[in-house]
Design a protein around this motif. Structure first.
Motif, PDB file in Angstrom:
ATOM      1  N   LYS A 185      24.230  17.889  28.568  1.00 57.79           N
ATOM      2  CA  LYS A 185      23.884  19.319  28.873  1.00 57.79           C
ATOM      3  C   LYS A 185      25.050  20.685  28.440  1.00 57.79           C
ATOM      4  O   LYS A 185      24.731  21.670  28.268  1.00 57.79           O
ATOM      5  N   TYR A 186      26.439  20.023  28.250  1.00 59.40           N
ATOM      6  CA  TYR A 186      27.415  20.799  28.134  1.00 59.40           C
ATOM      7  C   TYR A 186      28.051  20.295  27.023  1.00 59.40           C
ATOM      8  O   TYR A 186      29.419  19.670  27.131  1.00 59.40           O
ATOM      9  N   PRO A 187      27.592  19.987  25.752  1.00 65.76           N
ATOM     10  CA  PRO A 187      28.440  19.182  24.821  1.00 65.76           C
ATOM     11  C   PRO A 187      29.780  19.653  24.412  1.00 65.76           C
ATOM     12  O   PRO A 187      30.702  18.854  24.149  1.00 65.76           O
ATOM     13  N   ALA A 188      30.057  21.048  24.704  1.00 61.97           N
ATOM     14  CA  ALA A 188      31.562  21.403  24.190  1.00 61.97           C
ATOM     15  C   ALA A 188      32.655  20.781  24.905  1.00 61.97           C
ATOM     16  O   ALA A 188      33.589  20.892  24.705  1.00 61.97           O
ATOM     17  N   LEU A 189      32.028  20.230  26.137  1.00 60.48           N
ATOM     18  CA  LEU A 189      33.105  19.841  27.094  1.00 60.48           C
ATOM     19  C   LEU A 189      33.224  18.399  26.924  1.00 60.48           C
ATOM     20  O   LEU A 189      33.834  17.483  27.672  1.00 60.48           O
ATOM     21  N   ALA A 190      32.821  17.688  25.946  1.00 61.08           N
ATOM     22  CA  ALA A 190      32.873  16.068  25.690  1.00 61.08           C
ATOM     23  C   ALA A 190      34.031  15.543  25.549  1.00 61.08           C
ATOM     24  O   ALA A 190      34.256  14.534  26.007  1.00 61.08           O
ATOM     25  N   MET A 191      35.038  16.536  25.122  1.00 61.17           N
ATOM     26  CA  MET A 191      36.451  15.908  24.812  1.00 61.17           C
ATOM     27  C   MET A 191      37.537  16.652  25.986  1.00 61.17           C
ATOM     28  O   MET A 191      38.758  16.302  25.795  1.00 61.17           O
ATOM     29  N   SER A 192      37.025  17.551  26.721  1.00 57.87           N
ATOM     30  CA  SER A 192      37.744  18.121  27.729  1.00 57.87           C
ATOM     31  C   SER A 192      38.659  16.928  28.780  1.00 57.87           C
ATOM     32  O   SER A 192      37.705  16.432  29.216  1.00 57.87           O
ATOM     33  N   PHE A 193      39.852  17.095  28.713  1.00 55.82           N
ATOM     34  CA  PHE A 193      40.548  16.014  29.466  1.00 55.82           C
ATOM     35  C   PHE A 193      40.105  15.922  30.935  1.00 55.82           C
ATOM     36  O   PHE A 193      39.742  14.965  31.242  1.00 55.82           O
ATOM     37  N   TYR A 194      39.857  16.956  31.600  1.00 59.13           N
ATOM     38  CA  TYR A 194      39.357  16.790  33.295  1.00 59.13           C
ATOM     39  C   TYR A 194      37.975  16.671  33.057  1.00 59.13           C
ATOM     40  O   TYR A 194      37.608  16.814  34.451  1.00 59.13           O
ATOM     41  N   ASN A 195      37.199  16.399  32.143  1.00 57.98           N
ATOM     42  CA  ASN A 195      36.000  16.249  32.336  1.00 57.98           C
ATOM     43  C   ASN A 195      35.651  14.832  32.072  1.00 57.98           C
ATOM     44  O   ASN A 195      34.600  14.212  32.181  1.00 57.98           O
ATOM     45  N   LEU A 196      36.661  13.864  31.713  1.00 51.94           N
ATOM     46  CA  LEU A 196      36.491  12.514  31.424  1.00 51.94           C
ATOM     47  C   LEU A 196      36.879  11.552  32.764  1.00 51.94           C
ATOM     48  O   LEU A 196      38.442  11.729  33.023  1.00 51.94           O
ATOM     49  N   ILE A 197      36.047  11.066  33.446  1.00 51.63           N
ATOM     50  CA  ILE A 197      36.618  10.063  34.454  1.00 51.63           C
ATOM     51  C   ILE A 197      36.092   8.691  34.405  1.00 51.63           C
ATOM     52  O   ILE A 197      34.926   8.345  33.890  1.00 51.63           O
ATOM     53  N   PRO A 198      37.115   7.920  34.422  1.00 48.58           N
ATOM     54  CA  PRO A 198      36.884   6.671  34.042  1.00 48.58           C
ATOM     55  C   PRO A 198      36.070   6.040  35.282  1.00 48.58           C
ATOM     56  O   PRO A 198      36.597   6.503  36.635  1.00 48.58           O
ATOM     57  N   ALA A 199      34.977   5.477  35.190  1.00 47.73           N
ATOM     58  CA  ALA A 199      33.984   5.098  36.180  1.00 47.73           C
ATOM     59  C   ALA A 199      33.433   3.855  36.347  1.00 47.73           C
ATOM     60  O   ALA A 199      33.333   3.281  34.958  1.00 47.73           O
ATOM     61  N   GLY A 200      33.289   2.954  37.333  1.00 49.61           N
ATOM     62  CA  GLY A 200      32.496   1.757  37.268  1.00 49.61           C
ATOM     63  C   GLY A 200      31.010   1.866  36.698  1.00 49.61           C
ATOM     64  O   GLY A 200      30.518   2.992  36.787  1.00 49.61           O
ATOM     65  N   LYS A 201      30.552   0.556  36.209  1.00 46.09           N
ATOM     66  CA  LYS A 201      29.304   0.860  35.866  1.00 46.09           C
ATOM     67  C   LYS A 201      28.078   1.253  36.844  1.00 46.09           C
ATOM     68  O   LYS A 201      27.274   1.974  36.552  1.00 46.09           O
ATOM     69  N   ASN A 202      28.472   0.779  38.267  1.00 50.69           N
ATOM     70  CA  ASN A 202      27.425   0.850  38.911  1.00 50.69           C
ATOM     71  C   ASN A 202      27.185   2.617  39.227  1.00 50.69           C
ATOM     72  O   ASN A 202      26.350   3.006  39.367  1.00 50.69           O
ATOM     73  N   CYS A 203      28.467   3.253  39.396  1.00 53.42           N
ATOM     74  CA  CYS A 203      28.402   4.695  39.552  1.00 53.42           C
ATOM     75  C   CYS A 203      28.014   5.400  38.375  1.00 53.42           C
ATOM     76  O   CYS A 203      27.295   6.476  38.473  1.00 53.42           O
ATOM     77  N   ASN A 204      28.494   5.058  37.261  1.00 51.22           N
ATOM     78  CA  ASN A 204      27.993   5.780  36.024  1.00 51.22           C
ATOM     79  C   ASN A 204      26.512   5.516  35.990  1.00 51.22           C
ATOM     80  O   ASN A 204      25.549   6.551  35.470  1.00 51.22           O
ATOM     81  N   SER A 205      25.761   4.518  36.342  1.00 50.57           N
ATOM     82  CA  SER A 205      24.327   4.537  36.116  1.00 50.57           C
ATOM     83  C   SER A 205      23.627   5.059  37.186  1.00 50.57           C
ATOM     84  O   SER A 205      22.480   5.560  37.043  1.00 50.57           O
ATOM     85  N   LEU A 206      24.261   5.445  38.317  1.00 45.31           N
ATOM     86  CA  LEU A 206      23.617   6.081  39.548  1.00 45.31           C
ATOM     87  C   LEU A 206      23.600   7.823  39.091  1.00 45.31           C
ATOM     88  O   LEU A 206      22.894   8.594  39.488  1.00 45.31           O
ATOM     89  N   LYS A 207      24.844   7.962  38.755  1.00 46.69           N
ATOM     90  CA  LYS A 207      25.257   9.454  38.481  1.00 46.69           C
ATOM     91  C   LYS A 207      24.217  10.024  37.169  1.00 46.69           C
ATOM     92  O   LYS A 207      23.675  10.945  37.266  1.00 46.69           O
TER      93      LYS A 207
END
Length: 282
Positions: free
Chosen positions: A135-157
């Motif tokens: 939805k916001y491709p310009a923020l794909a490399m923004s440092f504070y937009n990068l969240i290390p996450a477990g696969k369960n949380c990633n699949s739910l979000k």
């Protein structure tokens, strides 16, 4: 749920690496033209913008975040694999290692590992975009937009927008993990299966708790919560002092054997430390 420590040295390293890749691709002028609409005159400054700034853009001018240069850089160089690099020896694996986070900050219930499989480095976690890159491709490399996450949380979000980011300073104050049981009641009167952990979320964390099904996922930890609270009732400061005098170990050893590791470095690498702290104070 738990806060990611703000690593300014890694932030700088990340922003510099992004700029180096942009220059290698000869797209600096194109990107700077897009950034003018956001009032930005520097790629490093844009990549380093904090979570409040990112949220302001998302809420007030999402149409200005549609250029795709950084999304392509993310997919082709940053997160393509252990042997592909953004610049120098920097990529998603370097980011994860230097951020030094061992558990998923969204749930505090999944390990984030980098492992060797037949000589190749693999990771058990995702680098999730708090504001979705679709939805916001310009923020794909923004440092504070990068969240290390477990696969369960990633699949739910998936593409959902959550209410609070792990980079926000007050995030740990916005939940209090504790079962809804009468104060002062002996834990011997409560079935361990009924000691269900409730999150009591406030503000943006209400959205996180619902979207990530945190209370439902923590049902499995009811018995653990019961054990911790039961130990707390039995181990007053006076009781710990008595056990120490009787030779059952030092105060720290007694606490560790009943409530888990107490050393900061060990706690940082252990699951459900937020629940432990809220339940027991340790």
């Amino acid at each position: 749920m738990i806060r990611i420590n703000d690593d300014r040295a890694l932030l700088k390293k990340h922003a510099v690496a992004v700029l180096q890749r942009v220059k290698m691709l000869n797209i600096e002028e194109e990107i700077l033209g897009q950034l003018k609409a956001l009032g930005q005159s520097s790629i490093e400054e844009f990549i380093s913008s904090d979570i409040d700034c990112l949220r302001n853009w998302v809420e007030n001018c999402p149409e200005k975040l549609q250029f795709s240069h950084f999304k392509k850089i993310y997919s082709s160089y940053f997160s393509k694999g252990a042997e592909t690099f953004l610049a120098g020896n920097y990529n998603a694996y370097t980011f994860l290692a230097e951020l030094d986070i061992s558990v998923c900050p969204y749930c505090d219930d999944e390990y984030l590992d980098i492992v060797d499989v037949e000589g190749k480095r693999r990771r058990t976690c995702e680098i999730e975009h708090f504001f979705p890159k679709s939805k916001y491709p310009a923020l794909a490399m923004s440092f504070y937009n990068l969240i290390p996450a477990g696969k369960n949380c990633n699949s739910l979000k998936l593409e959902e927008k959550l209410g609070m980011s792990p980079y926000e300073e007050k995030i740990e104050d916005m939940t209090f993990l504790f079962p809804d049981i009468p104060l002062g009641l002996s834990l011997d009167c409560i079935n361990p299966r009924d000691c269900l952990v409730k999150f009591h979320p406030k503000k943006g964390m209400r959205k996180n708790v619902v979207t990530l099904a945190l209370e439902e996922r923590y049902v499995r930890h009811a018995a653990e919560a019961h054990r911790l609270l039961s130990n707390l009732q039995k181990l007053s400061d006076e009781k710990i002092e008595e056990l120490e005098k009787m030779g059952f170990g030092s105060r720290e050893e007694i606490i560790s054997s009943n409530f888990g590791p107490q050393q900061p470095e060990e706690k940082k690498k252990s699951l459900r430390q937020k629940m432990l702290k809220d339940l027991t104070g340790y």
